[in-house]
Design a protein around this motif. Structure first.
Motif, PDB file in Angstrom:
ATOM      1  N   ILE A   1       0.500  -1.231   0.072  1.00 57.42           N
ATOM      2  CA  ILE A   1       0.472  -0.059   0.068  1.00 57.42           C
ATOM      3  C   ILE A   1       0.527   1.326  -0.107  1.00 57.42           C
ATOM      4  O   ILE A   1       2.038   1.379   0.847  1.00 57.42           O
ATOM      5  N   HIS A   2       0.687   1.986  -1.316  1.00 55.10           N
ATOM      6  CA  HIS A   2       1.150   4.029  -1.333  1.00 55.10           C
ATOM      7  C   HIS A   2       0.099   4.510  -0.338  1.00 55.10           C
ATOM      8  O   HIS A   2      -1.071   4.481  -0.953  1.00 55.10           O
ATOM      9  N   THR A   3       0.855   5.242   0.499  1.00 54.58           N
ATOM     10  CA  THR A   3      -0.179   5.761   1.141  1.00 54.58           C
ATOM     11  C   THR A   3       0.955   7.429   1.568  1.00 54.58           C
ATOM     12  O   THR A   3       1.981   7.078   1.009  1.00 54.58           O
ATOM     13  N   ALA A   4       0.315   8.349   1.838  1.00 59.89           N
ATOM     14  CA  ALA A   4       1.090   9.634   1.965  1.00 59.89           C
ATOM     15  C   ALA A   4       0.245  10.914   3.040  1.00 59.89           C
ATOM     16  O   ALA A   4      -0.780  10.729   3.093  1.00 59.89           O
ATOM     17  N   ASP A   5       0.638  11.478   3.423  1.00 54.41           N
ATOM     18  CA  ASP A   5       0.025  12.968   3.996  1.00 54.41           C
ATOM     19  C   ASP A   5      -0.572  12.968   4.984  1.00 54.41           C
ATOM     20  O   ASP A   5      -1.891  13.010   4.456  1.00 54.41           O
TER      21      ASP A   5
ATOM     22  N   VAL B   1       3.971   5.447   3.822  1.00 51.94           N
ATOM     23  CA  VAL B   1       3.832   6.218   4.111  1.00 51.94           C
ATOM     24  C   VAL B   1       4.714   7.261   3.256  1.00 51.94           C
ATOM     25  O   VAL B   1       6.073   7.867   4.168  1.00 51.94           O
ATOM     26  N   CYS B   2       4.422   7.841   2.161  1.00 48.61           N
ATOM     27  CA  CYS B   2       5.148   8.401   1.151  1.00 48.61           C
ATOM     28  C   CYS B   2       5.830  10.194   2.205  1.00 48.61           C
ATOM     29  O   CYS B   2       5.407  10.913   1.584  1.00 48.61           O
ATOM     30  N   GLY B   3       5.887  10.903   3.200  1.00 53.53           N
ATOM     31  CA  GLY B   3       5.859  12.168   4.181  1.00 53.53           C
ATOM     32  C   GLY B   3       4.719  12.627   4.447  1.00 53.53           C
ATOM     33  O   GLY B   3       3.664  12.406   4.216  1.00 53.53           O
ATOM     34  N   ASP B   4       4.777  13.464   5.370  1.00 55.69           N
ATOM     35  CA  ASP B   4       4.358  14.253   6.086  1.00 55.69           C
ATOM     36  C   ASP B   4       3.241  13.102   6.972  1.00 55.69           C
ATOM     37  O   ASP B   4       1.952  13.480   6.908  1.00 55.69           O
ATOM     38  N   VAL B   5       3.331  12.427   7.588  1.00 56.88           N
ATOM     39  CA  VAL B   5       3.371  11.158   8.853  1.00 56.88           C
ATOM     40  C   VAL B   5       2.455  12.357   9.566  1.00 56.88           C
ATOM     41  O   VAL B   5       1.191  12.062   9.932  1.00 56.88           O
ATOM     42  N   PHE B   6       2.814  12.895  10.035  1.00 54.49           N
ATOM     43  CA  PHE B   6       2.747  13.716  10.372  1.00 54.49           C
ATOM     44  C   PHE B   6       2.629  15.750  10.957  1.00 54.49           C
ATOM     45  O   PHE B   6       3.440  16.239   9.879  1.00 54.49           O
ATOM     46  N   GLU B   7       1.675  16.259  11.212  1.00 51.13           N
ATOM     47  CA  GLU B   7       1.218  17.532  10.958  1.00 51.13           C
ATOM     48  C   GLU B   7       2.560  18.353  11.162  1.00 51.13           C
ATOM     49  O   GLU B   7       3.100  19.546  10.048  1.00 51.13           O
ATOM     50  N   SER B   8       3.459  18.466  12.011  1.00 53.07           N
ATOM     51  CA  SER B   8       4.742  18.806  12.497  1.00 53.07           C
ATOM     52  C   SER B   8       5.687  17.991  13.579  1.00 53.07           C
ATOM     53  O   SER B   8       5.383  17.317  13.960  1.00 53.07           O
ATOM     54  N   ASN B   9       6.927  17.879  13.625  1.00 54.56           N
ATOM     55  CA  ASN B   9       7.434  17.779  14.527  1.00 54.56           C
ATOM     56  C   ASN B   9       7.744  18.070  15.755  1.00 54.56           C
ATOM     57  O   ASN B   9       7.854  17.411  16.270  1.00 54.56           O
TER      58      ASN B   9
ATOM     59  N   HIS C   1      10.977   0.353 -11.300  1.00 54.08           N
ATOM     60  CA  HIS C   1       9.986   0.336 -11.326  1.00 54.08           C
ATOM     61  C   HIS C   1       9.298   0.919 -10.809  1.00 54.08           C
ATOM     62  O   HIS C   1       7.267   0.559 -11.256  1.00 54.08           O
ATOM     63  N   TYR C   2       8.817   1.991  -9.647  1.00 54.73           N
ATOM     64  CA  TYR C   2       7.663   2.271  -9.033  1.00 54.73           C
ATOM     65  C   TYR C   2       8.083   3.328  -8.198  1.00 54.73           C
ATOM     66  O   TYR C   2       9.191   3.349  -7.703  1.00 54.73           O
ATOM     67  N   VAL C   3       7.520   4.321  -8.753  1.00 48.87           N
ATOM     68  CA  VAL C   3       7.442   5.916  -7.850  1.00 48.87           C
ATOM     69  C   VAL C   3       6.892   6.590  -7.176  1.00 48.87           C
ATOM     70  O   VAL C   3       5.755   6.315  -7.543  1.00 48.87           O
ATOM     71  N   ALA C   4       6.646   6.591  -6.009  1.00 47.75           N
ATOM     72  CA  ALA C   4       5.804   6.332  -4.819  1.00 47.75           C
ATOM     73  C   ALA C   4       6.177   8.137  -3.819  1.00 47.75           C
ATOM     74  O   ALA C   4       6.871   7.698  -3.368  1.00 47.75           O
ATOM     75  N   LEU C   5       4.892   8.822  -4.169  1.00 48.51           N
ATOM     76  CA  LEU C   5       5.080   9.877  -3.948  1.00 48.51           C
ATOM     77  C   LEU C   5       4.513  10.316  -3.214  1.00 48.51           C
ATOM     78  O   LEU C   5       3.272  10.335  -2.965  1.00 48.51           O
ATOM     79  N   GLY C   6       4.578  11.369  -2.048  1.00 52.73           N
ATOM     80  CA  GLY C   6       3.570  12.290  -1.491  1.00 52.73           C
ATOM     81  C   GLY C   6       3.625  13.857  -1.767  1.00 52.73           C
ATOM     82  O   GLY C   6       4.801  14.401  -2.266  1.00 52.73           O
ATOM     83  N   ASP C   7       3.031  14.579  -1.235  1.00 53.77           N
ATOM     84  CA  ASP C   7       2.611  16.432  -1.129  1.00 53.77           C
ATOM     85  C   ASP C   7       1.348  16.910  -1.600  1.00 53.77           C
ATOM     86  O   ASP C   7       0.976  17.519  -1.072  1.00 53.77           O
ATOM     87  N   ARG C   8       1.319  15.967  -3.141  1.00 57.85           N
ATOM     88  CA  ARG C   8       0.211  16.330  -3.494  1.00 57.85           C
ATOM     89  C   ARG C   8      -0.954  15.392  -2.972  1.00 57.85           C
ATOM     90  O   ARG C   8      -1.200  14.743  -2.906  1.00 57.85           O
ATOM     91  N   HIS C   9      -2.100  16.271  -2.132  1.00 61.83           N
ATOM     92  CA  HIS C   9      -3.197  14.915  -1.478  1.00 61.83           C
ATOM     93  C   HIS C   9      -3.746  15.351  -2.434  1.00 61.83           C
ATOM     94  O   HIS C   9      -5.356  14.233  -2.303  1.00 61.83           O
TER      95      HIS C   9
ATOM     96  N   THR D   1       3.768   9.473 -18.242  1.00 65.77           N
ATOM     97  CA  THR D   1       3.367   7.947 -19.492  1.00 65.77           C
ATOM     98  C   THR D   1       3.664   6.564 -18.601  1.00 65.77           C
ATOM     99  O   THR D   1       2.791   6.268 -19.586  1.00 65.77           O
ATOM    100  N   SER D   2       4.402   6.537 -17.824  1.00 62.68           N
ATOM    101  CA  SER D   2       4.480   5.223 -17.722  1.00 62.68           C
ATOM    102  C   SER D   2       3.387   4.443 -16.497  1.00 62.68           C
ATOM    103  O   SER D   2       3.653   3.462 -16.558  1.00 62.68           O
ATOM    104  N   SER D   3       2.296   4.934 -16.217  1.00 66.12           N
ATOM    105  CA  SER D   3       1.536   4.783 -15.225  1.00 66.12           C
ATOM    106  C   SER D   3       1.717   3.878 -13.805  1.00 66.12           C
ATOM    107  O   SER D   3       2.228   3.528 -12.995  1.00 66.12           O
ATOM    108  N   ARG D   4       3.372   5.087 -13.288  1.00 66.73           N
ATOM    109  CA  ARG D   4       4.521   3.694 -12.839  1.00 66.73           C
ATOM    110  C   ARG D   4       4.971   5.334 -11.388  1.00 66.73           C
ATOM    111  O   ARG D   4       6.627   4.902 -10.779  1.00 66.73           O
ATOM    112  N   VAL D   5       4.441   6.247 -11.831  1.00 70.36           N
ATOM    113  CA  VAL D   5       4.672   7.416 -10.895  1.00 70.36           C
ATOM    114  C   VAL D   5       3.295   8.109 -10.662  1.00 70.36           C
ATOM    115  O   VAL D   5       2.266   8.495 -11.701  1.00 70.36           O
ATOM    116  N   TRP D   6       3.094   8.093  -8.943  1.00 74.48           N
ATOM    117  CA  TRP D   6       1.473   8.317  -8.424  1.00 74.48           C
ATOM    118  C   TRP D   6       2.308   9.153  -7.512  1.00 74.48           C
ATOM    119  O   TRP D   6       2.777   8.868  -6.351  1.00 74.48           O
ATOM    120  N   TYR D   7       1.026   9.921  -7.004  1.00 73.74           N
ATOM    121  CA  TYR D   7       0.811  10.424  -5.543  1.00 73.74           C
ATOM    122  C   TYR D   7      -0.179   9.761  -5.008  1.00 73.74           C
ATOM    123  O   TYR D   7      -1.629   9.810  -5.744  1.00 73.74           O
TER     124      TYR D   7
END
Length: 377
Positions: free
Chosen positions: A4-8, A51-59, A192-200, A207-213
């Protein structure tokens, strides 16, 4: 390998428009989403949750938020959670991930991705992370993490957090992630896969269907497109399947209403009545048009009720332009006489005098008089 890829998650987030008991429910829903993600991973037979970043609102979040978050992840011990520090919770000197509280309560199935060193996550599969060490990086950390790696036969999953250059209007930002470079590496079989966070918003990039937010698992604002999801990713040589799965329970709604008649107010009332799960719905309303004093009084009653029913109800001020023009019918139904009628006439004249503060106050007073008289339906 399925994961599972998740973030934010942004656990500990507050919103200024939430008041009373709505803010605790909003915060609780974000923690509930963590448990649902773990349960989904177990049901789907996923090897891990990334979990690709911003697990918590702040430190500097509240201690209770931290320990409850770790407890939520510990509730599915068979699922490993890999946490990537983002710009909200960077791996700096004040990092929550390096705090005594985090280390004391960190369960065995929670791993912090602190470096680009490849992490084996399954047979022939490795995870390469690009953790943020400051709120404003000075380079493309994802490209840097990829460049540091030696060639391998393993399937490589890249975990990053930040804006892609293809989306950002700030071309001079050195931290932008270069989409074309990622696509080149994918085409060459380096990653083979890029899991990104930041965009909600859940978004398939390139075009590869392998880069996702993945998007945020619970919505956070009105501008997000298709939030409330996590991605179930199935990866194997020569094949990938990415499937969004909804876990969110809250909704942000913007609504524009053009009002000129009772029928228009009826339509607005019907739309508001159609909203499901009102205690988890936040509405921003634009009201444009021209109404009578009686119609304004009716509208005020309607909106007052919705303020009590909805999690939050706020005017869309930049797109609100509602003019109140008194007419004879507004006053005939009141049946006033004597001094009361003379005062009513004075208010009416003042309300019709323009759009200054006194005229606006007079219109509000007339609408309130209608409401108090019980004539507004």
């Amino acid at each position: 390998m399925k994961f599972i890829h998740t973030a934010d998650w942004q656990l500990g987030m507050t919103r200024h428009f939430l008041s009373g008991e709505a803010q605790p429910r909003f915060s609780g829903a974000r923690l509930d989403a963590v448990r649902r993600i773990g349960e989904l991973a177990a049901e789907e037979g996923c090897g891990f949750v990334l979990v690709c970043g911003d697990v918590f609102e702040s430190n500097q979040i509240d201690r209770q938020v931290l320990v409850r978050a770790l407890d939520a992840m510990a509730s599915t011990p068979q699922v490993t959670f890999y946490l990537l520090p983002g710009n909200h919770d960077p791996l700096d000197a004040a990092s929550i991930y390096r705090s005594r509280r985090f280390r004391e309560h960190q369960p065995a199935n929670v791993v912090v991705l602190e470096s680009p060193q490849p992490v084996p996550v399954g047979e022939g599969v490795e995870l390469v992370a690009a953790p943020l060490t400051s709120k404003r990086p000075l380079r493309d950390l994802v490209d840097q993490a990829c460049t540091l790696q030696e060639p391998t036969e393993a399937l490589r999953i890249i975990a990053g957090h930040g804006a892609l250059d293809s989306r950002s209007p700030d071309a001079d930002n050195p931290a932008l992630i270069t989409l074309a470079r990622l696509e080149e590496r994918i085409e060459a079989g380096e990653i083979h896969y890029v899991a990104l966070g930041d965009r909600h918003s859940t978004t398939d990039e390139g075009t590869s269907s392998r880069v996702w937010y993945s998007g945020a698992p619970e919505p956070t604002d009105y501008d997000e497109i298709d939030p409330g999801n996590v991605l179930v990713v199935e990866l194997e040589p020569g094949h990938i399947e990415v499937r969004p799965h909804r876990v969110g329970t809250w909704t942000f709604e913007r609504h524009e209403s053009h009002l000129a008649s009772d029928a228009d107010i009826d339509a607005l009332e019907e739309w508001l009545a159609s909203l499901e799960d009102k205690e988890r719905t936040i509405v921003k309303l634009s009201a444009v048009g021209q109404v009578s004093v009686a119609q304004r009084a009716r509208l005020d009653r309607l909106l007052e009720l919705q303020t009590d029913l909805l999690a939050a109800f706020e005017p869309w001020e930049r797109r609100t332009d509602l003019v109140v023009l008194p007419d004879d019918a507004d006053f005939e139904v009141l049946g006033l006489s004597g001094f009361a009628h003379e005062g009513l006439c004075d208010l009416r004249d003042l309300a019709s005098s323009g759009d200054d503060q006194e005229a606006l106050a007079a219109r509000d007073g007339l609408a309130l008089l209608h409401r108090l008289s019980g004539t507004a339906q």
